[in-house]
Design a protein around this motif. Structure first.
Motif, PDB file in Angstrom:
ATOM      1  N   MET A 106      30.539 -48.455  -3.016  1.00 33.52           N
ATOM      2  CA  MET A 106      29.279 -48.169  -3.667  1.00 33.52           C
ATOM      3  C   MET A 106      29.455 -47.448  -4.998  1.00 33.52           C
ATOM      4  SD  MET A 106      27.822 -45.015  -1.418  1.00 33.52           S
ATOM      5  CE  MET A 106      27.847 -45.973   0.091  1.00 33.52           C
ATOM      6  N   ALA A 107      30.657 -47.110  -5.351  1.00 37.31           N
ATOM      7  CA  ALA A 107      30.896 -46.389  -6.605  1.00 37.31           C
ATOM      8  C   ALA A 107      30.792 -47.326  -7.795  1.00 37.31           C
ATOM      9  CB  ALA A 107      32.269 -45.732  -6.560  1.00 37.31           C
ATOM     10  N   SER A 108      29.865 -47.039  -8.682  1.00 36.34           N
ATOM     11  CA  SER A 108      29.620 -47.942  -9.803  1.00 36.34           C
ATOM     12  C   SER A 108      30.809 -48.031 -10.751  1.00 36.34           C
ATOM     13  CB  SER A 108      28.372 -47.510 -10.566  1.00 36.34           C
ATOM     14  OG  SER A 108      28.533 -46.208 -11.091  1.00 36.34           O
ATOM     15  N   ASP A 109      31.657 -47.003 -10.794  1.00 40.48           N
ATOM     16  CA  ASP A 109      32.773 -47.052 -11.726  1.00 40.48           C
ATOM     17  C   ASP A 109      33.889 -47.984 -11.263  1.00 40.48           C
ATOM     18  OD1 ASP A 109      34.173 -43.761 -10.868  1.00 40.48           O
ATOM     19  OD2 ASP A 109      33.766 -45.545  -9.673  1.00 40.48           O
ATOM     20  N   GLU A 110      33.752 -48.555 -10.067  1.00 38.54           N
ATOM     21  CA  GLU A 110      34.716 -49.553  -9.609  1.00 38.54           C
ATOM     22  C   GLU A 110      34.419 -50.945 -10.168  1.00 38.54           C
ATOM     23  OE1 GLU A 110      35.363 -49.712  -5.434  1.00 38.54           O
ATOM     24  OE2 GLU A 110      35.572 -47.548  -5.200  1.00 38.54           O
ATOM     25  N   TYR A 111      33.274 -51.102 -10.769  1.00 37.85           N
ATOM     26  CA  TYR A 111      32.839 -52.411 -11.226  1.00 37.85           C
ATOM     27  C   TYR A 111      33.131 -52.568 -12.717  1.00 37.85           C
ATOM     28  CZ  TYR A 111      30.686 -52.659  -6.691  1.00 37.85           C
ATOM     29  OH  TYR A 111      30.494 -52.669  -5.327  1.00 37.85           O
ATOM     30  N   ASP A 112      33.639 -53.726 -13.073  1.00 39.40           N
ATOM     31  CA  ASP A 112      34.105 -53.970 -14.428  1.00 39.40           C
ATOM     32  C   ASP A 112      33.132 -54.785 -15.270  1.00 39.40           C
ATOM     33  OD1 ASP A 112      36.805 -54.370 -12.437  1.00 39.40           O
ATOM     34  OD2 ASP A 112      36.967 -52.932 -14.102  1.00 39.40           O
ATOM     35  N   TYR A 113      32.297 -55.542 -14.626  1.00 42.11           N
ATOM     36  CA  TYR A 113      31.368 -56.418 -15.347  1.00 42.11           C
ATOM     37  C   TYR A 113      29.957 -56.203 -14.814  1.00 42.11           C
ATOM     38  CZ  TYR A 113      35.827 -58.708 -16.257  1.00 42.11           C
ATOM     39  OH  TYR A 113      37.121 -58.965 -16.606  1.00 42.11           O
ATOM     40  N   TRP A 114      29.007 -56.216 -15.732  1.00 39.17           N
ATOM     41  CA  TRP A 114      27.611 -55.962 -15.391  1.00 39.17           C
ATOM     42  C   TRP A 114      26.701 -56.969 -16.090  1.00 39.17           C
ATOM     43  CZ3 TRP A 114      26.042 -52.040 -12.090  1.00 39.17           C
ATOM     44  CH2 TRP A 114      27.037 -51.137 -11.711  1.00 39.17           C
ATOM     45  N   GLY A 115      25.636 -57.349 -15.377  1.00 41.10           N
ATOM     46  CA  GLY A 115      24.607 -58.157 -15.996  1.00 41.10           C
ATOM     47  C   GLY A 115      23.593 -57.289 -16.717  1.00 41.10           C
ATOM     48  N   GLN A 116      22.610 -57.932 -17.308  1.00 37.78           N
ATOM     49  CA  GLN A 116      21.582 -57.218 -18.077  1.00 37.78           C
ATOM     50  C   GLN A 116      20.443 -56.703 -17.205  1.00 37.78           C
ATOM     51  OE1 GLN A 116      21.816 -56.464 -21.468  1.00 37.78           O
ATOM     52  NE2 GLN A 116      23.894 -57.119 -20.964  1.00 37.78           N
ATOM     53  N   GLY A 117      20.342 -57.204 -16.003  1.00 37.53           N
ATOM     54  CA  GLY A 117      19.321 -56.717 -15.092  1.00 37.53           C
ATOM     55  C   GLY A 117      18.092 -57.604 -15.040  1.00 37.53           C
ATOM     56  N   THR A 118      17.390 -57.536 -13.922  1.00 36.06           N
ATOM     57  CA  THR A 118      16.130 -58.249 -13.733  1.00 36.06           C
ATOM     58  C   THR A 118      15.141 -57.302 -13.064  1.00 36.06           C
ATOM     59  OG1 THR A 118      15.113 -60.275 -12.854  1.00 36.06           O
ATOM     60  CG2 THR A 118      16.819 -59.267 -11.506  1.00 36.06           C
ATOM     61  N   GLN A 119      13.907 -57.313 -13.545  1.00 38.56           N
ATOM     62  CA  GLN A 119      12.915 -56.367 -13.057  1.00 38.56           C
ATOM     63  C   GLN A 119      12.293 -56.858 -11.759  1.00 38.56           C
ATOM     64  OE1 GLN A 119      11.694 -53.283 -14.476  1.00 38.56           O
ATOM     65  NE2 GLN A 119      10.698 -53.177 -12.467  1.00 38.56           N
ATOM     66  N   VAL A 120      12.215 -55.977 -10.790  1.00 35.58           N
ATOM     67  CA  VAL A 120      11.508 -56.228  -9.534  1.00 35.58           C
ATOM     68  C   VAL A 120      10.417 -55.171  -9.410  1.00 35.58           C
ATOM     69  CG1 VAL A 120      11.664 -56.213  -7.023  1.00 35.58           C
ATOM     70  CG2 VAL A 120      13.469 -57.292  -8.385  1.00 35.58           C
ATOM     71  N   THR A 121       9.186 -55.628  -9.262  1.00 28.86           N
ATOM     72  CA  THR A 121       8.062 -54.715  -9.113  1.00 28.86           C
ATOM     73  C   THR A 121       7.318 -55.051  -7.828  1.00 28.86           C
ATOM     74  OG1 THR A 121       7.825 -54.554 -11.522  1.00 28.86           O
ATOM     75  CG2 THR A 121       5.963 -53.815 -10.171  1.00 28.86           C
ATOM     76  N   VAL A 122       7.150 -54.062  -6.983  1.00 26.99           N
ATOM     77  CA  VAL A 122       6.473 -54.254  -5.710  1.00 26.99           C
ATOM     78  C   VAL A 122       5.175 -53.445  -5.732  1.00 26.99           C
ATOM     79  CG1 VAL A 122       6.659 -54.137  -3.210  1.00 26.99           C
ATOM     80  CG2 VAL A 122       8.715 -54.489  -4.594  1.00 26.99           C
ATOM     81  N   SER A 123       4.064 -54.132  -5.595  1.00 26.77           N
ATOM     82  CA  SER A 123       2.764 -53.469  -5.616  1.00 26.77           C
ATOM     83  C   SER A 123       2.318 -53.137  -4.194  1.00 26.77           C
ATOM     84  CB  SER A 123       1.730 -54.354  -6.297  1.00 26.77           C
ATOM     85  OG  SER A 123       1.548 -55.550  -5.563  1.00 26.77           O
ATOM     86  N   SER A 124       1.587 -52.054  -4.094  1.00 32.06           N
ATOM     87  CA  SER A 124       1.122 -51.607  -2.771  1.00 32.06           C
ATOM     88  C   SER A 124      -0.216 -52.225  -2.412  1.00 32.06           C
ATOM     89  CB  SER A 124       1.017 -50.085  -2.745  1.00 32.06           C
ATOM     90  OG  SER A 124       0.148 -49.647  -3.763  1.00 32.06           O
TER      91      SER A 124
END
Length: 124
Positions: A106-124
């Motif tokens: 789970m340590a993020s510093d073990e990862y070498d490559y990253w994507g730009q991300g995608t937004q997830v929004t959950v409404s109540s």
């Protein structure tokens, strides 16, 4: 070099489902561990799930265990995060990451490559 592109994010009501995809370029992706992380507004980035190079070994954050499933199709150079029973607290930008090893934690510093991300929004 591996480039990662996430897709599949969006707006969903509480209790709903989404499947995120992570498309990877580069022939090495199939040898690397793959993880998903998320970052909510005003919070630090947190671990969500990880899969080994083969997808056989997986691990999850306690908050998503039993609701989310990580998987991968190395023939398609693509990873997935199936998210069920979504809750408002799951709202975040979700990032795909790859580590130059067959397994990662789970340590993020073990990862070498990253994507730009995608937004997830959950409404109540």
């Amino acid at each position: 070099q591996v480039q990662l592109v996430e897709s599949g994010g969006g707006l969903v009501q509480a209790g709903g489902s989404l499947r995120l995809s992570c498309a990877a370029s580069g022939r090495s992706f199939g040898r690397y561990a793959m993880g998903w992380f998320r970052q909510a507004p005003g919070k630090e980035r947190e671990f969500v799930a990880v899969a080994s190079w083969s997808g056989v070994m997986t691990d999850y954050a306690g908050s998503v265990k039993g609701r989310f499933t990580i998987s991968r199709d190395n023939a398609k150079n693509t990873g997935y995060l199936q998210m069920n029973s979504l809750q408002p607290e799951d709202t975040a930008v979700y990032y795909c990451a790859a580590a130059r090893s067959s397994w990662a934690t789970m340590a993020s510093d073990e990862y070498d490559y990253w994507g730009q991300g995608t937004q997830v929004t959950v409404s109540s």
